[in-house]
Design an enzyme around this catalytic site. Structure first.
Site, PDB file in Angstrom:
ATOM      1  N   ASP A   1      44.779  39.848  41.159  1.00  0.00           N
ATOM      2  CA  ASP A   1      45.264  41.165  40.755  1.00  0.00           C
ATOM      3  C   ASP A   1      46.737  41.109  40.327  1.00  0.00           C
ATOM      4  O   ASP A   1      47.566  40.520  41.036  1.00  0.00           O
ATOM      5  CB  ASP A   1      45.110  42.090  41.971  1.00  0.00           C
ATOM      6  CG  ASP A   1      45.273  43.543  41.643  1.00  0.00           C
ATOM      7  OD1 ASP A   1      44.333  44.121  41.088  1.00  0.00           O
ATOM      8  OD2 ASP A   1      46.348  44.109  41.954  1.00  0.00           O
TER       9      ASP A   1
ATOM     10  N   GLU B   1      44.759  38.687  36.345  1.00  0.00           N
ATOM     11  CA  GLU B   1      44.961  39.960  35.656  1.00  0.00           C
ATOM     12  C   GLU B   1      46.437  40.021  35.294  1.00  0.00           C
ATOM     13  O   GLU B   1      47.293  39.938  36.176  1.00  0.00           O
ATOM     14  CB  GLU B   1      44.584  41.132  36.564  1.00  0.00           C
ATOM     15  CG  GLU B   1      44.622  42.449  35.818  1.00  0.00           C
ATOM     16  CD  GLU B   1      44.882  43.647  36.719  1.00  0.00           C
ATOM     17  OE1 GLU B   1      44.492  44.752  36.333  1.00  0.00           O
ATOM     18  OE2 GLU B   1      45.504  43.494  37.794  1.00  0.00           O
TER      19      GLU B   1
ATOM     20  N   HIS C   1      36.745  48.018  36.291  1.00  0.00           N
ATOM     21  CA  HIS C   1      36.832  49.206  37.139  1.00  0.00           C
ATOM     22  C   HIS C   1      38.033  50.081  36.814  1.00  0.00           C
ATOM     23  O   HIS C   1      38.200  51.142  37.406  1.00  0.00           O
ATOM     24  CB  HIS C   1      36.901  48.753  38.603  1.00  0.00           C
ATOM     25  CG  HIS C   1      38.122  47.959  38.880  1.00  0.00           C
ATOM     26  ND1 HIS C   1      38.330  46.694  38.339  1.00  0.00           N
ATOM     27  CD2 HIS C   1      39.240  48.236  39.589  1.00  0.00           C
ATOM     28  CE1 HIS C   1      39.512  46.259  38.714  1.00  0.00           C
ATOM     29  NE2 HIS C   1      40.082  47.157  39.482  1.00  0.00           N
ATOM     30  N   ASP C   2      38.916  49.619  35.924  1.00  0.00           N
ATOM     31  CA  ASP C   2      40.111  50.397  35.545  1.00  0.00           C
ATOM     32  C   ASP C   2      39.994  51.028  34.162  1.00  0.00           C
ATOM     33  O   ASP C   2      40.871  51.782  33.752  1.00  0.00           O
ATOM     34  CB  ASP C   2      41.356  49.493  35.527  1.00  0.00           C
ATOM     35  CG  ASP C   2      41.722  48.962  36.897  1.00  0.00           C
ATOM     36  OD1 ASP C   2      41.429  49.638  37.900  1.00  0.00           O
ATOM     37  OD2 ASP C   2      42.295  47.856  36.964  1.00  0.00           O
TER      38      ASP C   2
ATOM     39  N   ASP D   1      27.853  48.808  49.625  1.00  0.00           N
ATOM     40  CA  ASP D   1      28.256  47.829  50.638  1.00  0.00           C
ATOM     41  C   ASP D   1      27.635  46.460  50.341  1.00  0.00           C
ATOM     42  O   ASP D   1      26.847  46.309  49.393  1.00  0.00           O
ATOM     43  CB  ASP D   1      27.862  48.324  52.039  1.00  0.00           C
ATOM     44  CG  ASP D   1      26.431  48.845  52.073  1.00  0.00           C
ATOM     45  OD1 ASP D   1      25.565  48.176  51.492  1.00  0.00           O
ATOM     46  OD2 ASP D   1      26.193  49.937  52.650  1.00  0.00           O
TER      47      ASP D   1
ATOM     48  N   ASP E   1      38.153  39.092  44.522  1.00  0.00           N
ATOM     49  CA  ASP E   1      39.340  39.723  43.967  1.00  0.00           C
ATOM     50  C   ASP E   1      40.446  39.568  45.005  1.00  0.00           C
ATOM     51  O   ASP E   1      40.220  39.814  46.190  1.00  0.00           O
ATOM     52  CB  ASP E   1      39.037  41.211  43.766  1.00  0.00           C
ATOM     53  CG  ASP E   1      39.793  41.821  42.615  1.00  0.00           C
ATOM     54  OD1 ASP E   1      40.975  41.519  42.479  1.00  0.00           O
ATOM     55  OD2 ASP E   1      39.195  42.616  41.874  1.00  0.00           O
TER      56      ASP E   1
ATOM     57  N   ASP F   1      25.587  55.921  53.823  1.00  0.00           N
ATOM     58  CA  ASP F   1      26.857  56.650  53.994  1.00  0.00           C
ATOM     59  C   ASP F   1      27.465  57.066  52.647  1.00  0.00           C
ATOM     60  O   ASP F   1      28.569  57.605  52.594  1.00  0.00           O
ATOM     61  CB  ASP F   1      27.862  55.830  54.822  1.00  0.00           C
ATOM     62  CG  ASP F   1      28.357  54.587  54.088  1.00  0.00           C
ATOM     63  OD1 ASP F   1      27.834  54.290  52.983  1.00  0.00           O
ATOM     64  OD2 ASP F   1      29.254  53.897  54.609  1.00  0.00           O
TER      65      ASP F   1
ATOM     66  N   ASP G   1      24.325  51.218  47.896  1.00  0.00           N
ATOM     67  CA  ASP G   1      24.540  51.569  49.306  1.00  0.00           C
ATOM     68  C   ASP G   1      23.285  51.191  50.098  1.00  0.00           C
ATOM     69  O   ASP G   1      22.166  51.481  49.663  1.00  0.00           O
ATOM     70  CB  ASP G   1      24.798  53.082  49.390  1.00  0.00           C
ATOM     71  CG  ASP G   1      25.001  53.557  50.819  1.00  0.00           C
ATOM     72  OD1 ASP G   1      25.343  52.716  51.680  1.00  0.00           O
ATOM     73  OD2 ASP G   1      24.820  54.763  51.061  1.00  0.00           O
TER      74      ASP G   1
HETATM   75  C1  NOJ Z   1      45.010  46.291  39.231  1.00  0.00           C
HETATM   76  C2  NOJ Z   1      43.666  46.680  39.741  1.00  0.00           C
HETATM   77  O1  NOJ Z   1      42.682  46.293  38.826  1.00  0.00           O
HETATM   78  C3  NOJ Z   1      43.694  48.164  39.978  1.00  0.00           C
HETATM   79  O2  NOJ Z   1      42.432  48.695  40.259  1.00  0.00           O
HETATM   80  C4  NOJ Z   1      44.669  48.431  41.081  1.00  0.00           C
HETATM   81  O3  NOJ Z   1      44.812  49.818  41.255  1.00  0.00           O
HETATM   82  C5  NOJ Z   1      46.034  47.829  40.793  1.00  0.00           C
HETATM   83  N1  NOJ Z   1      45.978  46.502  40.257  1.00  0.00           N
HETATM   84  C6  NOJ Z   1      46.846  47.771  42.045  1.00  0.00           C
HETATM   85  O4  NOJ Z   1      46.333  46.784  42.883  1.00  0.00           O
END
Ligand code: NOJ
Length: 587
Positions: free
Chosen positions: A212, A274, A347-348, A35, A104, A31, A27
């Site tokens: 994505d 993905e 990130h998932d 960013d 992305d 905030d 950041d």
């Molecule tokens: C895959 C992304 O990696 C994830 O973070 C997202 O929630 C879903 N697609 C929906 O876009």
């Protein structure tokens, strides 16, 4: 040493990609949300790590229901993250260091606040009505009543995949949250709008896209416009996979995108898809260069092996033999014509050191072992921010610590169905919630880990006092320095880049072993996936000329004949010389 990839090989065969989740990276304005100017402050760090590409999770304008994966304007930056000028500045700074920038891109769906959807929703005869999937309720049922949805599909974020819209008395499809309506790729105008937008980004200097859920874009729609119900496996809804994943026109759409978007720029860009639910056979079709679709895809098979029958939040222990069988199948299946994207984290996913490693006593050893095994496969390795520091899962113990929409919807649905206790729900979240990967990057040991001067949007992991970038940059034995070595190896070693892959010891319950070979040179890679000493029998003695290429213990491993003894979570790679050689020490 040969530092050039094979003349005919694409540049990304010797590249390492680094994923930034901007919200949690750095950041700059206090905030509490990361960013673009924050990332700019850390460009030197990325250059020091040595990565070739930065993949930026979405920074487009978005109401942020899914942290930017719900885009309301593809050609602007969300004020949370900065401006288009900030992005240009960042791109220029990264380019100065020879680092490419991959955006992305979420084109299976938009935000419900996108202008396209606003128009589509406004009336049945709107010119954009057909840009999304609108359907009437099931015949004979009251529209809007439970069970009247056009199909029985469940959304990936819990609840039904259809939302009833009273204004026009129809439902729209959203495979993710109701704030993420699916675009209708059957409509050529939708596709052209997307291609035009992608060209605009390339013209601006972007070096590619991470696409994505790109294999969701073709739905299995019948001639009469209906969509098929899915099997009910667990819970109240049908599985939409058959009707939505790798649908009948997906390859056609991707080939069209190649032609329309990339033209002469094909070789300079990176296009990674993905692709949840994709098998090796599909992966080969997507990544076979001659077909002109994608450069590589993210498989989900190796990160689903610790998942029970009820889905993501249903956990079971990993059996290492399954991991070897799965990754081995992808290595062999894509060997000659396709290409693998190699990853543990993003990130998932929960943090790999907490998932397949040991984030306690052997955190450093297990993180470096996992990195060694992954990076020395054939494919392009991806490093997710903080993985190079062996950041751990969040270890949150209360519901109010969680921010992620998927996690919160899972909590709501589980409580509604009443089949799990709160403790069970919390245990599942602690294991696999996406928030595990989203706690701020731990830059130093100060308050808020140097991430922000304000209140972070999600709690900083308390272990930043000991796990942080500042300490690891200065420590030669750190995980960060080990990742640097692995990245240098990817850049310099043709066997790592292009060698054939052979899985070894597939039945060993604790040791992951494989060899890579090119022009007579062999690389043996071994990793101990346990906190105990293990022995590996390579079946052949190493020659006197064998060299240790990399290892995660200071003192060399013991090798007697063909037997290599590995200490807890130990990893090493040994080169048996052939025609190509480089420095190193005999183990
Ligand atoms: C895959 C992304 O990696 C994830 O973070 C997202 O929630 C879903 N697609 C929906 O876009």
């Amino acid at each position: 040493m040969n530092t050039e990839p094979h003349a005919a090989a694409p540049w990304w065969t010797s590249a390492v990609v680094y994923q930034i989740y901007p919200r949690s990276f750095q950041d700059s304005d206090g905030d509490g949300i990361g960013d673009l100017r924050g990332i700019l402050q850390r460009v030197d760090y990325l250059a020091e790590l040595g990565v070739d590409v930065v993949w930026l999770s979405p920074v487009y304008r978005s109401p942020q229901h899914d942290n930017g994966y719900d885009i309301s304007d593809y050609q602007d930056i969300d004020p949370l993250f900065g401006t288009l000028d900030d992005l240009d500045l960042l791109t220029a700074a990264l380019h100065e260091h020879g680092i490419k920038v991959v955006m992305d891109l979420v084109v299976n769906h938009t935000s419900h606040e996108h202008q396209w959807f606003a128009e589509s929703r406004s009336a049945k005869d709107s010119p954009r009505r057909d840009w999304y999937w609108w359907r009437p309720g099931r015949g004979g049922m009251e529209p809007g009543a439970p069970g009247a949805e056009p199909t029985n599909w469940g959304s990936l974020f819990s609840g039904p995949a259809w939302e009833y819209d009273e204004a026009t008395g129809e439902y729209y499809l959203h495979l993710f949250s109701r704030e993420q309506p699916d675009l209708n790729w059957e409509n050529p105008a939708v596709r052209q709008a997307i291609y035009g937008m992608m060209r605009w980004w390339l013209d601006r200097g972007i070096d590619g896209f991470r696409m994505d859920v790109i294999n969701f874009i073709s739905k299995d729609v019948r001639a009469d416009g209906s969509l098929p119900d899915g099997p009910v496996v667990s819970g109240p809804y049908g599985d939409p996979a058959q009707g939505t994943i790798n649908g009948p026109r997906v390859h056609e759409f991707l080939q069209e995108m190649q032609r329309e978007v990339f033209g002469g720029r094909r070789d300079a860009v990176l296009l990674v898809g993905e692709t949840p639910g994709t098998t090796v056979e599909d992966g080969l079709l997507f990544s076979d260069r001659r077909r002109g679709e994608l450069d590589m895809v993210f498989t989900f098979e190796h990160v689903s092996l610790d998942q029970g029958p009820a889905g993501k939040f249903d956990r079971k222990p990993l059996d290492l033999r399954d991991l070897k069988a799965t990754l081995g199948r992808w290595q062999t299946g894509l060997a000659d014509v396709g290409w693998n994207a190699l990853y543990w984290d993003n990130h998932d996913q929960p943090r790999i050191v907490s998932r397949y490693g040991d984030d306690g006593r052997y955190r450093v050893e297990s993180a470096t072992m996992l990195a060694t095994v992954l990076h020395l496969h054939r494919g392009t390795p991806y490093v997710y921010q903080g993985e190079e520091l062996a950041m751990t899962n969040a270890h949150f113990t209360s519901f109010d610590a969680y921010r992620d929409i998927e996690s919160l919807r899972f909590v709501a649905q589980s409580r509604e169905l009443g089949h799990l206790t709160d403790d069970q729900i919390l245990a599942s979240l602690a294991a696999v919630s996406r928030d595990n990967a989203r706690t701020p990057v731990q830059w130093d040991s100060s308050a808020n880990a140097g991430f922000t001067t304000g209140k972070p949007w999600i709690a900083v992991n308390l272990n930043h006092a000991t796990i942080n970038a500042q300490g690891q940059r200065a420590d030669r034995g750190s995980v960060f320095q080990y990742y640097r070595q692995l990245i240098m190896l990817r850049h310099s070693d043709p066997v790592v880049q292009l060698g054939d892959f052979t899985m070894l010891l597939p039945e060993h319950p604790h040791i992951y072993a494989f060899s890579r070979s090119l022009n007579g040179t062999k690389l043996f890679v071994l990793g101990n996936f346990s906190g105990h000493d293990q022995k590996a029998d390579l079946g052949q003695s190493l020659s006197d000329g064998a060299e240790l290429v990399i290892g995660n213990y200071r003192a060399p491993a013991s090798i007697v004949g063909a037997i290599i003894s590995l200490r807890p979570w130990e990893a090493l790679a040994i080169r048996e010389p052939g025609r190509t050689r480089s420095g190193g020490t005999r183990p």
